[in-house]
Enzyme design. Structure first.
Site, PDB file in Angstrom:
ATOM      1  NE  ARG A  29      -3.676  -1.367   2.312  1.00  0.00           N
ATOM      2  CZ  ARG A  29      -3.882  -1.674   3.610  1.00  0.00           C
ATOM      3  NH1 ARG A  29      -3.879  -0.744   4.517  1.00  0.00           N
ATOM      4  NH2 ARG A  29      -4.110  -2.908   3.963  1.00  0.00           N
TER       5      ARG A  29
ATOM      6  CG  ASP B 159      -9.520  -3.363  -4.342  1.00  0.00           C
ATOM      7  OD1 ASP B 159     -10.259  -4.367  -4.203  1.00  0.00           O
ATOM      8  OD2 ASP B 159      -9.178  -2.647  -3.389  1.00  0.00           O
TER       9      ASP B 159
ATOM     10  NE  ARG C 252      -9.264   6.511  -4.622  1.00  0.00           N
ATOM     11  CZ  ARG C 252     -10.554   6.762  -4.610  1.00  0.00           C
ATOM     12  NH1 ARG C 252     -11.100   7.443  -5.602  1.00  0.00           N
ATOM     13  NH2 ARG C 252     -11.326   6.341  -3.629  1.00  0.00           N
TER      14      ARG C 252
ATOM     15  NE  ARG D   8      -7.532   5.176   2.466  1.00  0.00           N
ATOM     16  CZ  ARG D   8      -8.398   4.590   3.309  1.00  0.00           C
ATOM     17  NH1 ARG D   8      -9.514   5.212   3.641  1.00  0.00           N
ATOM     18  NH2 ARG D   8      -8.142   3.395   3.805  1.00  0.00           N
TER      19      ARG D   8
ATOM     20  CE1 TYR E  28     -12.913  -7.707   1.834  1.00  0.00           C
ATOM     21  CE2 TYR E  28     -11.088  -8.978   0.936  1.00  0.00           C
ATOM     22  CZ  TYR E  28     -11.564  -7.929   1.719  1.00  0.00           C
ATOM     23  OH  TYR E  28     -10.669  -7.122   2.370  1.00  0.00           O
TER      24      TYR E  28
END
Length: 367
Positions: free
Chosen positions: A37, A86, A50, A41, A164
């Site tokens: 990552r 992703d 983004r 962010r 998921y």
């Protein structure tokens, strides 16, 4: 800078192959480092790029994926880039709808509830039609990187994606998904096989598009005990490595190093080190010496600083990195965190981590 359309040929010459050499078990002058990552962010420029975009719309824009992939490399002397994407693009390719809900994370509008729901999934997936946008992002990024460092492609592993698809999002227990393993073992294997086939084609397509290494994320391994891992995760992890390698050979594509990262699966390290991957990624819950003892001399290890160590003062980060390098040794080793960077981390501390790995590993190699 990420705009021209380009073909997966005539890529710029690679200038820094330290990461690839370490992955293949060759000698390196210093220990290479990248962060899971790293395009995230915690970077203000990432949040700015983004800001106006829907998350999965960003994933579908090769230009934006390229820009986000390159941002951390403009700041830090990282030894590899990892394509911004992703893991849930694979369930999308199978026909499931996933939306990013602010404050909640990825959410499936209609998760799999009953065994019959498997019939709603595409049984044959044309990865170029469904995931071609990822391939375009890889090709564009590989050109735009100008050979600075290698580019890593990735996918989620079958069990993690299955969990998921059944849970419909994140979960602390994975009880719905695990109940399938106990109640519907046959249907579970059917779903896992379907996922493994799609993932294999997806990873081969990434190499054809220009990926120079591949990482398989079994992020939810820790929800399984050793027996379930043996039955429902490991066989597919192995099958993917084998199938990807044989397809790369068949298609005369480069045999790129592959990394398996099964979070919290220390009970399976020995098996993972014999599962067909050149690199075994580690989370922060295992001692370097213990990991080496279990995996032997034939694989490279990657990891495993606790991401929260980056909240420490910079000097402390340096000490922790030094201790980690002494534990793993500087060879057959790729430094990384034991999981991804968190959104509230200070970029300067990420820089301190990267620089400490380079400085301490050079020092240890000299002496």
């Amino acid at each position: 800078t990420c705009s021209f359309v380009c073909s997966p040929k005539g890529f710029p010459k690679l200038k820094n192959d330290t990461f690839l050499r370490a992955a293949r078990g060759e000698e390196t002058e210093y220990t290479p480092v990248w962060c899971m990552r790293q395009a995230g962010r915690y970077l203000p420029e990432f949040r700015e790029t983004r800001a106006a975009q829907d998350f999965f719309a960003t994933c579908r824009s090769p230009k934006l994926c390229c820009e986000l992939t390159l941002q951390p490399l403009r700041r830090f002397p990282l030894d590899a880039a990892i394509i911004f994407s992703d893991i849930l693009v694979v369930p999308q390719a199978l026909g499931m709808e996933v939306v990013m809900v602010p404050g909640k994370g990825p959410t499936f509008t209609e998760p799999l509830k009953e065994v019959e729901d498997l019939l709603k999934l595409r049984q044959k997936v044309d990865v170029t039609a469904e995931l071609g946008y990822v391939f375009q992002a890889i090709t564009l990024t590989r050109h735009t990187l100008e050979g600075k460092v290698p580019l890593i492609g990735f996918s989620g592993a079958p069990w993690t994606l299955m969990s998921y698809m059944i849970e419909g999002g994140g979960s602390t227990t994975m009880a719905k998904a695990k109940s399938w393993l106990y109640r519907h073992p046959e249907a579970s294997h059917q779903l896992l096989r379907l996922l493994a086939d799609v993932i294999t084609d997806y990873l081969v397509g990434q190499v054809a598009a220009g990926a120079q290494a591949l990482q398989l994320f079994e992020s939810h391994a820790g929800h399984l005990g050793p027996e379930q891992f043996q039955e429902f995760a490991l066989p597919y992890i192995r099958a993917i490595a084998q199938a990807v390698k044989s397809k790369l050979k068949e298609e005369a594509l480069p045999l790129v190093p592959m990394i398996i990262f099964a979070k919290d699966a220390h009970y399976a390290l020995r098996d993972l080190s014999h599962s067909g991957y050149e690199v075994v990624g580690l989370d922060w819950t295992i001692q370097p010496q213990e990991a080496r003892a279990q995996t032997g001399k034939d694989v490279t290890l990657q990891g495993n600083l606790d991401p929260c160590a980056l909240y420490a003062p910079k000097e402390k980060i340096g000490e922790l990195v030094k201790k980690m390098l002494e534990g793993f040794g500087t060879q057959r080793y790729i430094a990384n965190l034991g999981h991804g960077l968190y959104p509230d981390m200070n970029p300067e501390h990420v820089g301190a981590f990267v620089e400490a790995v380079h400085a301490h590993s050079r020092h240890i190699n000299k002496h």
